[in-house]
Design a protein around this motif. Structure first.
Motif, PDB file in Angstrom:
ATOM      1  N   GLY A 191      69.725  73.150   0.827  1.00 20.66           N
ATOM      2  CA  GLY A 191      70.058  72.306  -0.324  1.00 20.66           C
ATOM      3  C   GLY A 191      70.467  72.481  -1.683  1.00 20.66           C
ATOM      4  O   GLY A 191      71.099  72.304  -2.427  1.00 20.66           O
ATOM      5  N   VAL A 242      70.892  65.110   6.401  1.00 23.61           N
ATOM      6  CA  VAL A 242      70.273  64.432   5.391  1.00 23.61           C
ATOM      7  C   VAL A 242      69.278  65.181   3.956  1.00 23.61           C
ATOM      8  O   VAL A 242      69.497  65.417   2.869  1.00 23.61           O
ATOM      9  N   VAL A 272      77.237  68.316  -6.137  1.00 24.60           N
ATOM     10  CA  VAL A 272      76.707  68.919  -4.282  1.00 24.60           C
ATOM     11  C   VAL A 272      76.139  67.469  -4.310  1.00 24.60           C
ATOM     12  O   VAL A 272      76.067  66.980  -3.218  1.00 24.60           O
ATOM     13  N   GLU A 273      75.167  67.043  -5.441  1.00 23.49           N
ATOM     14  CA  GLU A 273      74.761  65.143  -5.578  1.00 23.49           C
ATOM     15  C   GLU A 273      76.060  64.454  -5.087  1.00 23.49           C
ATOM     16  O   GLU A 273      75.839  63.021  -3.798  1.00 23.49           O
ATOM     17  N   GLY A 281      76.870  65.164  -1.264  1.00 21.23           N
ATOM     18  CA  GLY A 281      75.737  64.503  -0.419  1.00 21.23           C
ATOM     19  C   GLY A 281      75.634  63.079  -0.492  1.00 21.23           C
ATOM     20  O   GLY A 281      75.387  62.470   0.820  1.00 21.23           O
ATOM     21  N   GLY A 282      75.511  62.280  -1.266  1.00 22.41           N
ATOM     22  CA  GLY A 282      76.021  61.184  -1.414  1.00 22.41           C
ATOM     23  C   GLY A 282      76.993  61.332  -0.490  1.00 22.41           C
ATOM     24  O   GLY A 282      77.100  59.686   1.247  1.00 22.41           O
ATOM     25  N   GLY A 288      73.417  56.974   0.086  1.00 21.15           N
ATOM     26  CA  GLY A 288      74.571  57.728  -0.267  1.00 21.15           C
ATOM     27  C   GLY A 288      75.150  56.780  -1.708  1.00 21.15           C
ATOM     28  O   GLY A 288      75.530  57.776  -2.767  1.00 21.15           O
ATOM     29  N   ALA A 296      70.209  69.434  -2.604  1.00 17.66           N
ATOM     30  CA  ALA A 296      70.594  69.406  -3.443  1.00 17.66           C
ATOM     31  C   ALA A 296      70.441  69.161  -4.888  1.00 17.66           C
ATOM     32  O   ALA A 296      70.359  69.708  -6.031  1.00 17.66           O
ATOM     33  N   THR A 297      69.108  67.851  -4.488  1.00 15.14           N
ATOM     34  CA  THR A 297      68.711  67.708  -6.104  1.00 15.14           C
ATOM     35  C   THR A 297      67.563  68.488  -6.693  1.00 15.14           C
ATOM     36  O   THR A 297      67.086  67.758  -7.507  1.00 15.14           O
ATOM     37  N   SER A 336      71.653  67.280   1.682  1.00 16.16           N
ATOM     38  CA  SER A 336      71.693  66.250   0.084  1.00 16.16           C
ATOM     39  C   SER A 336      70.844  65.954  -0.323  1.00 16.16           C
ATOM     40  O   SER A 336      70.466  66.319  -2.031  1.00 16.16           O
ATOM     41  N   ILE A 393      77.885  62.819   1.977  1.00 14.30           N
ATOM     42  CA  ILE A 393      77.472  63.174   3.522  1.00 14.30           C
ATOM     43  C   ILE A 393      76.939  61.382   4.118  1.00 14.30           C
ATOM     44  O   ILE A 393      77.209  61.463   5.012  1.00 14.30           O
ATOM     45  N   LEU A 394      76.229  61.403   2.947  1.00 15.41           N
ATOM     46  CA  LEU A 394      75.187  60.532   3.796  1.00 15.41           C
ATOM     47  C   LEU A 394      75.955  59.133   3.799  1.00 15.41           C
ATOM     48  O   LEU A 394      76.228  58.650   5.485  1.00 15.41           O
TER      49      LEU A 394
END
Length: 186
Positions: free
Chosen positions: A153, A20, A164-165, A168-169, A81, A26-27, A23, A171-172
């Protein structure tokens, strides 16, 4: 319980928080160090506190968490996510971010990723194992991995941008699904 076993448990519990953190990192575009410390402290704090609560709650709480905990974790992670993916695809600059998403988002993520630690605390109670040092170890390991995750990230986020965003979503949501499937497989 020996130190090696406690460390293995701590690393296993910290993996969701680490993913997390990657993720969320990454933002980030600025204040990476600050957010690494904030995420590390919040995730580490919850990961340290939940085993203590589980230990105090004992077997009674385990039956409730065993039934609803995975569903709660899945819903929180899937919602966050999903929002992250939608905002990244829209490209309107408003994505779920540590910096822009408020502390409420980070708080929900910390709760969602620490539910497993609550069950571990119940296990320690059933095994009649003292909880103080395992909880401290779990908190420190989670702090370190979560802070590192934000920094990792953030580095990838600069190179790959919105992709990557989206990742990341995904992944969540994947973490939420894994928690739910693990529960349903029992």
């Amino acid at each position: 319980m020996d130190l090696a076993t406690t460390l293995l448990i701590a690393v296993a519990l910290a993996m969701d928080a680490f993913a997390v953190s990657i993720s969320g990192g990454a933002t980030l575009r600025e204040d990476r160090g600050r957010w690494a410390l904030i995420a590390g402290a919040l995730f580490g704090g919850f990961q340290a506190g939940m085993p203590v609560l589980g230990w105090l709650g004992g077997v009674t709480l385990a039956s409730f968490i065993g039934i609803w905990g995975p569903w709660i974790a899945f819903l929180l992670l899937a919602l966050i996510g999903g929002k992250m993916i939608v905002e990244a695809v829209r490209g309107n600059g408003e994505s779920v971010q540590f910096a822009a998403g408020s502390m409420a988002v980070l708080f929900l993520l910390a709760v969602a990723t620490s539910i497993d630690a609550l069950a571990v605390g119940v296990t320690f109670a059933v095994l009649d194992t003292p909880i103080l040092w395992p909880a401290v170890t779990i908190g420190i390991v989670t702090f370190a991995l979560s802070a590192a995750g934000v920094l990792v990230g953030s580095s990838f986020g600069r190179v790959f941008g919105r992709r990557v965003e989206i990742l990341g979503g995904v992944i969540l949501i994947g973490i939420g699904l894994r928690i739910l499937f693990d529960h349903l497989a029992l």
